[in-house]
Scaffold this motif. Structure first.
Motif, PDB file in Angstrom:
ATOM      1  N   LEU A 238       0.816  -1.214   0.000  1.00 12.95           N
ATOM      2  CA  LEU A 238       0.000   0.000   0.000  1.00 12.95           C
ATOM      3  C   LEU A 238       0.854   1.271   0.000  1.00 12.95           C
ATOM      4  CD1 LEU A 238      -2.648  -1.134   2.645  1.00 12.95           C
ATOM      5  CD2 LEU A 238      -2.992  -0.959   0.163  1.00 12.95           C
ATOM      6  N   HIS A 239       2.122   1.114   0.335  1.00  6.82           N
ATOM      7  CA  HIS A 239       3.036   2.266   0.364  1.00  6.82           C
ATOM      8  C   HIS A 239       3.130   2.881  -1.032  1.00  6.82           C
ATOM      9  CE1 HIS A 239       6.495   4.675   1.620  1.00  6.82           C
ATOM     10  NE2 HIS A 239       7.057   4.339   0.468  1.00  6.82           N
ATOM     11  N   GLY A 240       2.925   4.196  -1.109  1.00  8.50           N
ATOM     12  CA  GLY A 240       3.013   4.884  -2.387  1.00  8.50           C
ATOM     13  C   GLY A 240       1.840   4.658  -3.309  1.00  8.50           C
ATOM     14  N   SER A 241       0.778   4.030  -2.807  1.00  7.62           N
ATOM     15  CA  SER A 241      -0.391   3.782  -3.659  1.00  7.62           C
ATOM     16  C   SER A 241      -1.124   5.073  -4.001  1.00  7.62           C
ATOM     17  CB  SER A 241      -1.341   2.788  -2.994  1.00  7.62           C
ATOM     18  OG  SER A 241      -1.732   3.239  -1.701  1.00  7.62           O
ATOM     19  N   GLU A 242      -0.862   6.126  -3.245  1.00  8.19           N
ATOM     20  CA  GLU A 242      -1.337   7.473  -3.575  1.00  8.19           C
ATOM     21  C   GLU A 242      -0.172   8.427  -3.386  1.00  8.19           C
ATOM     22  OE1 GLU A 242      -5.099   8.863  -2.305  1.00  8.19           O
ATOM     23  OE2 GLU A 242      -5.818   6.882  -1.711  1.00  8.19           O
ATOM     24  N   PRO A 243      -0.151   9.562  -4.084  1.00  6.54           N
ATOM     25  CA  PRO A 243       0.964  10.503  -3.951  1.00  6.54           C
ATOM     26  C   PRO A 243       1.165  10.927  -2.496  1.00  6.54           C
ATOM     27  CG  PRO A 243      -0.400  11.094  -5.823  1.00  6.54           C
ATOM     28  CD  PRO A 243      -1.131  10.005  -5.092  1.00  6.54           C
ATOM     29  N   GLY A 244       2.409  10.802  -2.020  1.00  7.60           N
ATOM     30  CA  GLY A 244       2.743  11.245  -0.676  1.00  7.60           C
ATOM     31  C   GLY A 244       2.331  10.309   0.437  1.00  7.60           C
TER      32      GLY A 244
END
Length: 390
Positions: free
Chosen positions: A227-233
């Motif tokens: 899930l890390h980095g699955s959305e910006p920031g």
């Protein structure tokens, strides 16, 4: 007239520099590791005494969960909250190794930049205004200095939120960026503990009768890390883990802590749903998720107007161009921004090495920051963008 008055403000701060540094050193020399409630109480006494000496303030000490917080008010209504903390991460005895002193243009000592230097700046900024207009110049100001911020503010959060509710603005005296930037965005924080439940069995005699919680947790950790980095920031980091009880037993229980940071409250909500939706990969095992959103982010919109005014005032004061930065770490400013109160962070001193052996605050920043905080307080209390010109 505006330029003259602002120049006077900066000159007055520069004239106070020796005293500001002396007061910062005095605060540093009362060591205050967060978990040592006796030490924190001594530090609160030192802060209270300094407020009385420099501002004639009768500050209130509030003890919650063993931690001592200091609250000073001018007037019945909080229009502007100045927010800081007097606890540090440093254990008693650190001063013997890292004494509080000014050397080579920097102030060193445990808590110099995080954030006893900022406390001295706040007190003297208010002193500059009081010097010019008496206590009436501070009407509407509340100064809250907590004693458990480095622990995550477990006892002070409610106090912070109650005090900030309805305020026009909050200025957070945490350290600025390495070059004096103000912190206009901070990520929100979510904290989780994910537990895997299995069934114990003898690892040598009949392992097939067990359900390995450690293996179940391993699969969960891989899913969490994905899930890390699955959305910006968005950062999602499994941290401390524990598996099993003995070396010859199929583990019946295992757990991992997860640290989540996000610039967006909506992303925090989506991540919360995603982490709770992870299914156990080992037949017969179960997953349980504890924790959740701890602090909402300090988003750019919460600081934009205050930063614009700080930028304007810095120009009027003749200071170098003020810049803003976004950072991953959270502060108590996240709480006030989460209430919808305009919040500007990193308005304290700057330097580097927070929580590290080389912690230091740049001496050249103390007077300019004192003048800027005073100008911002005057502007907010004056009611708007150009209140400082009155």
């Amino acid at each position: 007239m505006l330029w003259c008055r602002m120049t006077e403000l900066l000159a007055s701060a520069e004239n106070r520099l020796e005293q500001i540094l002396a007061d910062a050193i005095a605060l540093i020399e009362v060591e205050s590791p967060s978990a040592d409630h006796v030490a924190v109480a001594r530090s609160a006494d030192a802060v209270t005494a300094l407020l009385a000496e420099r501002l004639g303030a009768r500050a209130e000490q509030i003890v919650l969960g063993g931690s001592t917080h200091v609250l000073a008010r001018w007037g019945a209504e909080t229009r502007l909250l100045l927010l800081g903390h007097h606890d540090t991460v440093w254990p008693l005895g650190t001063l013997a190794r890292i004494p509080a002193a000014v050397t080579d243009g920097v102030l060193r000592g445990p808590g110099a930049v995080d954030m006893k230097g900022g406390l001295a700046v706040a007190i003297h900024a208010l002193g500059l205004l009081r010097e010019r207009g008496g206590d009436a110049a501070l009407d509407g100001v509340t100064l809250l200095i907590t004693g458990d911020e480095e622990l995550g503010s477990p006892s002070s959060r409610e106090l912070i939120e109650q005090t900030a509710a309805g305020a026009l603005a909050t200025l957070v005296l945490e350290a600025g960026g390495d070059a004096g930037e103000l912190k206009v965005e901070r990520k929100g924080v979510s904290l989780y503990r994910v537990e895997a439940e299995g069934r114990a069995a003898h690892a040598g005699l009949e392992p097939e009768k067990g359900v390995n919680a450690g293996v179940a947790l391993a699969h969960a950790i891989i899913a969490i890390a994905a899930l890390h980095g699955s959305e910006p920031g968005l950062s999602v980091v499994p941290t401390r883990a524990a598996i099993g009880t003995t070396t010859n037993t199929v583990p019946a229980a295992a757990s991992v802590s997860v640290d989540v940071r996000s610039h967006s409250a909506a992303a925090q909500e989506r991540l919360d749903a995603a982490i709770r939706a992870i299914a156990p990969a080992v037949p017969g095992s179960a997953l349980r998720v504890e924790g959740g959103i701890n602090r909402l982010p300090l988003e750019a919109g919460a600081s934009a107007a205050l930063f614009a005014e700080a930028h304007r005032l810095a120009t009027v004061l003749g200071l170098p161009e003020l810049r803003g930065i976004a950072v991953g770490g959270a502060s108590d400013g996240n709480f006030t921004a989460g209430l919808g109160v305009p919040t500007l962070d990193g308005i304290g001193v700057w330097g580097g090495g927070a929580h590290a052996e080389n912690e230091h605050a740049v001496v050249a920043g103390f007077a300019p920051r004192t003048a800027l905080v005073a100008a911002l307080v005057q502007s907010v209390l004056g009611g708007g963008n150009h209140a400082g010109s009155r």
